[in-house]
Design an enzyme around this catalytic site. Structure first.
Site, mmCIF file in Angstrom:
data_model
loop_
_atom_site.group_PDB
_atom_site.id
_atom_site.type_symbol
_atom_site.label_atom_id
_atom_site.label_comp_id
_atom_site.label_asym_id
_atom_site.label_seq_id
_atom_site.Cartn_x
_atom_site.Cartn_y
_atom_site.Cartn_z
ATOM 1 C CG HIS A 184 -3.665 7.218 0.185
ATOM 2 N ND1 HIS A 184 -3.222 6.881 -1.075
ATOM 3 C CD2 HIS A 184 -2.589 7.092 0.997
ATOM 4 C CE1 HIS A 184 -1.941 6.588 -1.040
ATOM 5 N NE2 HIS A 184 -1.534 6.688 0.212
ATOM 6 C CG PHE A 207 -1.545 1.317 1.530
ATOM 7 C CD1 PHE A 207 -2.473 1.857 0.660
ATOM 8 C CD2 PHE A 207 -1.216 2.015 2.677
ATOM 9 C CE1 PHE A 207 -3.055 3.088 0.933
ATOM 10 C CE2 PHE A 207 -1.801 3.241 2.965
ATOM 11 C CZ PHE A 207 -2.728 3.769 2.088
ATOM 12 C CB SER A 208 0.857 4.322 0.304
ATOM 13 O OG SER A 208 1.179 5.682 0.099
ATOM 14 C CB SER A 209 5.654 3.849 1.182
ATOM 15 O OG SER A 209 7.028 3.563 1.147
ATOM 16 C CG MET A 265 5.182 4.376 -4.341
ATOM 17 S SD MET A 265 5.808 5.868 -3.511
ATOM 18 C CE MET A 265 4.272 6.728 -3.177
#
Length: 450
Positions: A285, A159-161, A164
């Site tokens: 988010h 998730f998110s970081s 990435m």
């Protein structure tokens, strides 16, 4: 096809802080039902090279599938491995299907945020460079070696970081990770020197190719998720991810299919399923939401394992697909069997007719969902929907191009196309390739199964 949004604010140095803000806090509101399993999250030290200085947490279910798969699941900034373990459904799915989950603990700081994964340094953005990706590869390798895991079933999600880093791992270590499912992320190298500004698919794809110069092997599949109301990472980042990974796979940016698996979800499938994009209407988010992890696990093929061993057992047999007997698919016209050449396991290997020999590359299992599996985790796959479309093996992911109807007249038709499994040119010789073709009742389109 969804219209492509292009009017968005470029994510650059001036707004980089938004990339990380609240990246994990919202994910921790997810709850899952308590598991009956006695298995527990355990910290592992001494797992191998660790240039990123990360901590490794491991979840091994009470009962493992034979040759279990390994899933690396990564939290967002300001998050914790333990929280991602408790707040998502990956561990409960591991209990059900017998795979292993690795939860890395990040420790980098970025724009006032802590516990972020490195997706910006020169070391992190290239194969063998160091930093967090090398540490995470060490964790996956440890799990494979310790539990006799299947190196062809190693996957990443986050998730998110963590999303990435998922794409970062797919770009820098395509030889290790076979697929990834980023939830609310950005394309590979977006936070590096190249920036997140609007790029052509070719430019995005070149960044991935340059991450591991000289690599010529298969590229990982990608299932990307994003909410339309994400106020931290713009929803437009989803299309940039699609552009990047369709280009990497040599696919059109026009989806082959678009559907709605659940209310408020739009799924676009590109090519033969190498890339999928999920738009979640109204979501912020705060992904993955309940039920989404199961789609990722199916995309990976991790739902194919049957828990049959305890963690202390050393498995020695190969996995078999659930839901049916195993045996050959024999052509009525040729008397020869559907065969994977040279017992290859790589995604995209075209199948053929060959003298029946009883080997594993000719042993197929029909599952309850309509798949025809070989080796337990590779599906008979149609690479298109028209006459002449190539028939190949590919990691099972649940698409209709991997589902087949076995008919009373001996024909086998593709669920997606409605066309028949056909021996090209009515051929009967060893090496004859298979294809999709309009059904006409010929003996080259009739088969005896299992």
């Amino acid at each position: 096809m969804n219209p492509r949004p292009r009017a968005y604010a470029t994510i650059g140095a001036g707004v980089a802080a938004l990339v990380m803000v609240l990246a994990t806090a919202l994910s921790m509101v997810l709850t899952t039902a308590p598991r009956a399993s006695a298995a527990a999250l355990t910290e592992v030290t001494g797992f191998g090279a660790n240039p990123g200085g990360l901590r490794m947490y491991l979840y091994v279910p009470d009962r493992l599938a034979t040759r279990p798969g390994v899933l690396v699941a990564m939290h967002g900034c300001n998050g914790w491995a333990q929280g991602f373990h408790q707040g998502t459904e990956f561990a409960s799915l591991a209990d059900r299907h017998g795979f292993i989950v690795v939860y890395p603990q990040a420790n980098k700081s970025a724009n006032g945020m802590s516990n972020c994964f490195d997706v910006w340094s020169n070391e992190a953005l290239r194969h063998g460079g160091g930093s967090d990706p090398v540490s995470i590869v060490s964790m996956a390798t440890y799990a494979l070696q310790r539990y006799d895991g299947d190196p062809e079933r190693v996957f990443a999600t986050g998730f998110s970081s963590g999303a990435m880093e998922t794409l970062n791992l797919l770009a820098t270590y395509p030889d290790v990770f076979k697929a990834g499912a980023p939830f609310a992320g950005v394309p590979y190298a977006c936070l590096g020197p190249a920036g997140c500004g609007d790029k052509t698919p070719q430019q995005w794809g070149d960044l991935v190719r340059n991450a591991y110069p000289g690599y010529t092997g298969p590229r990982p599949r990608v299932m990307a998720w994003h909410g339309t109301a994400d106020s931290v990472l713009p929803y437009t980042m989803l299309q940039e991810e699609v552009d990047q990974w369709t280009n990497v796979h040599g696919l059109s940016q026009t989806p082959t299919t678009t559907d709605s698996p659940q209310s408020g979800w739009t799924r676009r499938v590109f090519g033969a399923g190498q890339v999928e994009a999920y738009t979640i209407t109204g979501a912020g988010h705060d992904l993955p939401r309940p039920g989404m992890a199961a789609y990722a696990i199916r995309f990976f093929g991790l739902d194919a394992g049957s828990p049959t061993t305890t963690p202390t057992t050393t498995p020695t047999t190969t996995p078999t697909a659930p839901g049916g007997d195993t045996g050959p698919i024999r052509g009525v016209a040729s008397g020869r069997c559907v065969d994977v050449p040279n017992a290859a396991t790589a995604d995209g290997t075209a199948v053929q007719l060959w003298d029946c020999n009883g080997q594993s590359n000719q042993q197929w299992s029909q599952t309850s969902s309509g798949e025809l599996r070989v080796y337990g985790n590779k599906c008979l796959d149609a690479a298109g929907t028209g006459n002449g479309a190539r028939i190949q093996i590919y990691s099972c992911w649940g698409g209709d191009n991997q589902k087949w109807r076995v008919n009373a007249d001996g024909s086998i038709t593709g669920v997606q196309s409605g066309l028949c499994l056909d021996a090209t040119g009515s051929g009967t010789a060893n090496g004859t390739r298979l294809q999709l073709y309009s059904c006409h009742g010929g003996a080259n389109q009739r088969w005896t199964l299992l």
